[in-house]
Design a protein around this motif. Structure first.
Motif, PDB file in Angstrom:
ATOM      1  N   MET A   1       0.845  -1.180   0.000  1.00  0.00           N
ATOM      2  CA  MET A   1       0.000   0.000   0.000  1.00  0.00           C
ATOM      3  C   MET A   1       0.887   1.238   0.000  1.00  0.00           C
ATOM      4  N   LYS A   2       0.613   2.131  -0.937  1.00  0.00           N
ATOM      5  CA  LYS A   2       1.473   3.320  -1.073  1.00  0.00           C
ATOM      6  C   LYS A   2       1.203   4.329   0.040  1.00  0.00           C
TER       7      LYS A   2
ATOM      8  N   ILE B   1     -12.891   5.336  -4.097  1.00  0.00           N
ATOM      9  CA  ILE B   1     -13.048   4.330  -5.151  1.00  0.00           C
ATOM     10  C   ILE B   1     -12.736   4.943  -6.508  1.00  0.00           C
ATOM     11  N   VAL B   2     -11.804   4.312  -7.238  1.00  0.00           N
ATOM     12  CA  VAL B   2     -11.460   4.813  -8.577  1.00  0.00           C
ATOM     13  C   VAL B   2     -11.797   3.816  -9.674  1.00  0.00           C
ATOM     14  N   GLY B   3     -12.210   2.605  -9.306  1.00  0.00           N
ATOM     15  CA  GLY B   3     -12.592   1.607 -10.301  1.00  0.00           C
ATOM     16  C   GLY B   3     -13.387   0.501  -9.643  1.00  0.00           C
TER      17      GLY B   3
ATOM     18  N   ARG C   1      -6.789   5.747  -3.292  1.00  0.00           N
ATOM     19  CA  ARG C   1      -7.276   5.279  -4.590  1.00  0.00           C
ATOM     20  C   ARG C   1      -7.470   3.758  -4.509  1.00  0.00           C
ATOM     21  N   ILE C   2      -8.733   3.350  -4.465  1.00  0.00           N
ATOM     22  CA  ILE C   2      -9.071   1.944  -4.269  1.00  0.00           C
ATOM     23  C   ILE C   2      -9.845   1.416  -5.469  1.00  0.00           C
ATOM     24  N   VAL C   3      -9.479   0.240  -5.917  1.00  0.00           N
ATOM     25  CA  VAL C   3     -10.233  -0.478  -6.956  1.00  0.00           C
ATOM     26  C   VAL C   3     -10.906  -1.674  -6.292  1.00  0.00           C
ATOM     27  N   CYS C   4     -12.206  -1.843  -6.544  1.00  0.00           N
ATOM     28  CA  CYS C   4     -12.983  -2.948  -5.970  1.00  0.00           C
ATOM     29  C   CYS C   4     -13.433  -3.871  -7.094  1.00  0.00           C
TER      30      CYS C   4
ATOM     31  N   PRO D   1      -3.868   2.597  -8.433  1.00  0.00           N
ATOM     32  CA  PRO D   1      -4.508   2.357  -7.129  1.00  0.00           C
ATOM     33  C   PRO D   1      -3.489   2.149  -6.012  1.00  0.00           C
ATOM     34  N   ASP D   2      -3.866   2.607  -4.815  1.00  0.00           N
ATOM     35  CA  ASP D   2      -3.081   2.303  -3.619  1.00  0.00           C
ATOM     36  C   ASP D   2      -3.419   0.908  -3.103  1.00  0.00           C
ATOM     37  N   LEU D   3      -4.638   0.454  -3.412  1.00  0.00           N
ATOM     38  CA  LEU D   3      -5.121  -0.819  -2.882  1.00  0.00           C
ATOM     39  C   LEU D   3      -6.208  -1.365  -3.793  1.00  0.00           C
TER      40      LEU D   3
END
Length: 259
Positions: A1-2, A29-31, A8-11, A65-67
């Motif tokens: 994790m940055k 949430i970015v994606g 910036r999280i992608v789910c 994404p950070d995660l």
């Protein structure tokens, strides 16, 4: 994790998307998965980057994404590819109600919203207890939950638990603990022998056809078929192990069992 908490999280599945919205952390949430439909505005607010067993890896990487949140062994290859690309990944694997509640608490902890997540989980726990108390003392219908039609697949763990909380008895409780769909296959004649009072059906990505269920050879003698108690539970409400199952999914089961 940055960064912590991640910005910036992608789910890659729906339940973590809904959880973040409920926690008021949706700006992170970015994606999202193409199956994300709760809340409805997610489809116009967030870019879709995956199906369930496939994902657009370059598109995800471009989002920086950070995660990334994934779910189950079915997304293991996606997770591995992202990890090799240097992305932090958290893979959930909840298959029962306790696991759903733990997922909510874990998502909250990972985004720095542990208190809000704890409050949300406690509200769900109280809700489940209230519904179980309301069902106590009522006649308990025997329930077959049909997760797929060809071949027949019986309901997974959290579904079986919610049927019980709603006041019914799963006719195949021994299969509910099997994580893989292939291990929950049921022969049609076993459903006939189980004689369910209610058939709940949820065919992921496909509309349930009660008349097709009723027309199966020998099924006319099943009480649920004879009495017209075949009810579709929409798959986004019950087949995602997250908030939807504990709210609208459970309410749909309660309504079907009382109908």
């Amino acid at each position: 994790m940055k960064r912590y908490p991640p910005q910036r999280i992608v789910c890659l599945t729906e339940e973590t998307v809904e959880t973040l919205y409920l926690l008021g952390e949706d700006a992170r949430i970015v994606g999202v998965s193409g199956y994300a439909v709760r809340p409805a505005r997610v489809r116009r607010e967030k870019p879709r980057v995956s199906a369930f067993t496939s994902a657009d890896i370059p598109k995800i990487l471009a989002l920086e994404p950070d995660l990334v949140f994934t779910f189950s062994d079915l997304q293991a290859d996606i997770a591995a590819e992202l990890i090799r690309a240097g992305i932090a990944v958290h893979a959930f694997n909840q298959r029962d109600v306790a696991g759903i509640l733990a997922m909510i608490r874990t998502v909250g902890a990972l985004v720095g919203a542990a208190e809000k997540a704890e409050a949300l989980a406690r509200r769900y726990e109280a809700r489940l207890a209230d519904i179980a108390r309301a069902a106590a003392g009522r006649a308990r219908p025997r329930v077959f939950f049909e997760e797929w039609d060809e071949p027949l697949i019986s309901g997974i763990g959290w579904v079986s638990e919610l049927v019980s909380i709603a006041g019914g008895d799963d006719v195949f409780p021994g299969l509910a603990g099997e994580k893989a769909a292939k291990d929950r296959l049921v022969a049609p004649e076993l459903v006939i022998a189980a004689a369910p009072d209610v058939i709940l059906a949820s065919w992921c990505g496909k509309k349930v056809r009660p008349e097709k269920i009723a027309a199966r050879p020998g099924w006319q003698e099943i009480p649920a078929v004879r009495d017209g108690r075949i009810v579709e539970i929409k798959s986004p409400l019950i087949l995602q192990p997250g908030p939807a199952a504990l709210t609208d999914g459970l309410d749909a089961i309660v309504a079907a069992l009382r109908g």
